[in-house]
Design a protein around this motif. Sequence first.
Motif, PDB file in Angstrom:
ATOM      1  N   VAL A  83       0.857  -1.182   0.000  1.00  9.16           N
ATOM      2  CA  VAL A  83       0.000   0.000   0.000  1.00  9.16           C
ATOM      3  C   VAL A  83       0.889   1.225   0.000  1.00  9.16           C
ATOM      4  O   VAL A  83       1.735   1.383   0.892  1.00  9.16           O
ATOM      5  N   GLU A  84       0.723   2.073  -1.003  1.00  5.34           N
ATOM      6  CA  GLU A  84       1.451   3.336  -1.075  1.00  5.34           C
ATOM      7  C   GLU A  84       0.549   4.402  -0.459  1.00  5.34           C
ATOM      8  O   GLU A  84      -0.488   4.760  -1.012  1.00  5.34           O
ATOM      9  N   LEU A  85       0.960   4.903   0.700  1.00  5.00           N
ATOM     10  CA  LEU A  85       0.091   5.765   1.497  1.00  5.00           C
ATOM     11  C   LEU A  85       0.667   7.161   1.652  1.00  5.00           C
ATOM     12  O   LEU A  85       1.821   7.335   2.031  1.00  5.00           O
ATOM     13  N   ALA A  86      -0.151   8.164   1.373  1.00  7.46           N
ATOM     14  CA  ALA A  86       0.181   9.546   1.713  1.00  7.46           C
ATOM     15  C   ALA A  86      -0.503   9.858   3.038  1.00  7.46           C
ATOM     16  O   ALA A  86      -1.683   9.546   3.218  1.00  7.46           O
ATOM     17  N   THR A  87       0.213  10.460   3.956  1.00  6.36           N
ATOM     18  CA  THR A  87      -0.378  10.684   5.270  1.00  6.36           C
ATOM     19  C   THR A  87       0.172  11.947   5.903  1.00  6.36           C
ATOM     20  O   THR A  87       1.293  12.364   5.624  1.00  6.36           O
ATOM     21  N   VAL A  88      -0.649  12.529   6.767  1.00  5.69           N
ATOM     22  CA  VAL A  88      -0.180  13.677   7.532  1.00  5.69           C
ATOM     23  C   VAL A  88       0.865  13.178   8.535  1.00  5.69           C
ATOM     24  O   VAL A  88       0.726  12.099   9.105  1.00  5.69           O
ATOM     25  N   PRO A  89       1.939  13.961   8.756  1.00  7.37           N
ATOM     26  CA  PRO A  89       3.117  13.412   9.435  1.00  7.37           C
ATOM     27  C   PRO A  89       2.935  13.007  10.894  1.00  7.37           C
ATOM     28  O   PRO A  89       3.360  11.914  11.283  1.00  7.37           O
ATOM     29  N   THR A  90       2.358  13.856  11.729  1.00  6.52           N
ATOM     30  CA  THR A  90       2.281  13.523  13.151  1.00  6.52           C
ATOM     31  C   THR A  90       1.387  12.320  13.390  1.00  6.52           C
ATOM     32  O   THR A  90       1.668  11.468  14.237  1.00  6.52           O
ATOM     33  N   PHE A  91       0.305  12.210  12.645  1.00 10.25           N
ATOM     34  CA  PHE A  91      -0.570  11.042  12.748  1.00 10.25           C
ATOM     35  C   PHE A  91       0.213   9.775  12.434  1.00 10.25           C
ATOM     36  O   PHE A  91       0.061   8.750  13.109  1.00 10.25           O
ATOM     37  N   ALA A  92       1.077   9.848  11.419  1.00  7.61           N
ATOM     38  CA  ALA A  92       1.860   8.670  11.028  1.00  7.61           C
ATOM     39  C   ALA A  92       2.842   8.274  12.122  1.00  7.61           C
ATOM     40  O   ALA A  92       2.932   7.107  12.501  1.00  7.61           O
ATOM     41  N   THR A  93       3.597   9.240  12.626  1.00  3.78           N
ATOM     42  CA  THR A  93       4.659   8.906  13.582  1.00  3.78           C
ATOM     43  C   THR A  93       4.128   8.597  14.976  1.00  3.78           C
ATOM     44  O   THR A  93       4.673   7.741  15.667  1.00  3.78           O
ATOM     45  N   ARG A  94       3.073   9.288  15.397  1.00  6.90           N
ATOM     46  CA  ARG A  94       2.598   9.144  16.767  1.00  6.90           C
ATOM     47  C   ARG A  94       1.479   8.131  16.938  1.00  6.90           C
ATOM     48  O   ARG A  94       1.272   7.627  18.036  1.00  6.90           O
ATOM     49  N   TRP A  95       0.743   7.827  15.870  1.00  2.20           N
ATOM     50  CA  TRP A  95      -0.397   6.918  16.033  1.00  2.20           C
ATOM     51  C   TRP A  95      -0.311   5.702  15.120  1.00  2.20           C
ATOM     52  O   TRP A  95      -0.435   4.567  15.577  1.00  2.20           O
ATOM     53  N   LEU A  96      -0.069   5.912  13.839  1.00  2.00           N
ATOM     54  CA  LEU A  96      -0.135   4.807  12.890  1.00  2.00           C
ATOM     55  C   LEU A  96       1.049   3.852  12.998  1.00  2.00           C
ATOM     56  O   LEU A  96       0.876   2.627  13.090  1.00  2.00           O
ATOM     57  N   LEU A  97       2.270   4.375  12.966  1.00  2.92           N
ATOM     58  CA  LEU A  97       3.445   3.501  12.987  1.00  2.92           C
ATOM     59  C   LEU A  97       3.513   2.628  14.239  1.00  2.92           C
ATOM     60  O   LEU A  97       3.810   1.425  14.138  1.00  2.92           O
ATOM     61  N   PRO A  98       3.264   3.164  15.450  1.00  4.76           N
ATOM     62  CA  PRO A  98       3.282   2.273  16.622  1.00  4.76           C
ATOM     63  C   PRO A  98       2.279   1.130  16.524  1.00  4.76           C
ATOM     64  O   PRO A  98       2.562   0.014  16.956  1.00  4.76           O
ATOM     65  N   ARG A  99       1.112   1.384  15.934  1.00  4.60           N
ATOM     66  CA  ARG A  99       0.109   0.321  15.819  1.00  4.60           C
ATOM     67  C   ARG A  99       0.476  -0.696  14.745  1.00  4.60           C
ATOM     68  O   ARG A  99       0.176  -1.879  14.883  1.00  4.60           O
ATOM     69  N   LEU A 100       1.107  -0.232  13.682  1.00  2.00           N
ATOM     70  CA  LEU A 100       1.595  -1.189  12.685  1.00  2.00           C
ATOM     71  C   LEU A 100       2.640  -2.118  13.303  1.00  2.00           C
ATOM     72  O   LEU A 100       2.659  -3.321  13.023  1.00  2.00           O
ATOM     73  N   ALA A 101       3.496  -1.540  14.127  1.00  2.00           N
ATOM     74  CA  ALA A 101       4.547  -2.343  14.757  1.00  2.00           C
ATOM     75  C   ALA A 101       3.974  -3.390  15.707  1.00  2.00           C
ATOM     76  O   ALA A 101       4.554  -4.468  15.895  1.00  2.00           O
ATOM     77  N   GLN A 102       2.821  -3.093  16.305  1.00  2.00           N
ATOM     78  CA  GLN A 102       2.219  -4.003  17.272  1.00  2.00           C
ATOM     79  C   GLN A 102       1.283  -5.021  16.626  1.00  2.00           C
ATOM     80  O   GLN A 102       0.825  -5.936  17.297  1.00  2.00           O
ATOM     81  N   SER A 103       0.993  -4.853  15.335  1.00  2.00           N
ATOM     82  CA  SER A 103       0.017  -5.721  14.663  1.00  2.00           C
ATOM     83  C   SER A 103       0.751  -6.736  13.793  1.00  2.00           C
ATOM     84  O   SER A 103       1.126  -6.444  12.653  1.00  2.00           O
ATOM     85  N   HIS A 104       0.925  -7.927  14.308  1.00  2.00           N
ATOM     86  CA  HIS A 104       1.714  -8.943  13.614  1.00  2.00           C
ATOM     87  C   HIS A 104       1.073  -9.336  12.290  1.00  2.00           C
ATOM     88  O   HIS A 104       1.761  -9.543  11.288  1.00  2.00           O
ATOM     89  N   ASP A 105      -0.265  -9.444  12.246  1.00  2.00           N
ATOM     90  CA  ASP A 105      -0.932  -9.894  11.025  1.00  2.00           C
ATOM     91  C   ASP A 105      -0.713  -8.916   9.881  1.00  2.00           C
ATOM     92  O   ASP A 105      -0.479  -9.321   8.739  1.00  2.00           O
ATOM     93  N   ILE A 106      -0.751  -7.617  10.176  1.00  2.00           N
ATOM     94  CA  ILE A 106      -0.529  -6.611   9.138  1.00  2.00           C
ATOM     95  C   ILE A 106       0.947  -6.554   8.762  1.00  2.00           C
ATOM     96  O   ILE A 106       1.314  -6.475   7.586  1.00  2.00           O
TER      97      ILE A 106
END
Length: 301
Positions: free
Chosen positions: A96-119
């Motif tokens: 998935v090629e995603l454009a995203t606002v920066p703080t949302f990516a670093t503070r919310w999205l990336l930590p959850r991706l790291a914690q989600s093994h299936d994704i």
Amino acid sequence: MRKRLPNTSTLQAFEAAARHQSFTHAAQELSLTQGAICRQIASLESFVGVPLFYRIRRGVRLTDAGARYARVIRRRLDAIERDTLAIMAHQTGGVVELATVPTFATRWLLPRLAQSHDIATSLQVNMVTRTRPFLFDETDFDAAIYSGDPAWPGTQAYFLMHENPLPVCSPTLANGPLDVATISTLPLLQQSTRPTAWRDWFASAGTHVPTAMAGMRLELFSMLSQAATDGLGVALIPPFLIQQELASGNLHILNTHSGPGKRAFHLIVPESKTDLPALVQFREWLIRQASDLAQGGLDIS
């Protein structure tokens, strides 16, 4: 009609020679002989019809045309490599090629991706920051995460969460809770992408809107967070973007009124890509994560 394109090996030889300003070093990098590099460059110069290097006593130097061509070719080769790696990744999952606002990516999205093994094991989510709307047809993006008007032409918007910003500051500046009138006397950090945020917040609280809201103007939530932590003023920030600062006590909430709550984060997907399997998987996972956030009570309102 056959396109007039040099072969990739020749372009790789040229790019390496241009980057090193040396045929010898290019040969070492590509595991070729210096003679092979010389022949590749001579072939390319013959093909394009202009000299790309000056041959000088102690080596080579790019001509103006060579320097311009090298910059372009370097970007093109990098893009080909990225696209090749992306298509290879489809063997084990989706991309998935995603454009995203920066703080949302670093503070919310990336930590959850790291914690989600299936994704993490089935999807590769590549991210580039974009803070303003754009036309998908002019990019390679599959989707975008944006906070603002989700009505982009030719797209489908999926609601994630409201911003619900709260006024926060460093304990060195003020100790809460404070009433709205007292907050209006403090330096108020402004966000350039949300120029009416403070005005809307005061109006929704049913109080007089200060005529002069002096404060530093910044673009990103991460900048506001840092400025507020450093005691430069009060910032309006969604609490789920500053959980670390709130937990550590570097920032605290001055008032629990969250304003009109009109602005929200959405996943924006072009209508032509709504059924792509990788994007469907990412979208469903993202909506679940956002729902868990709301149920967990982290977006204080």
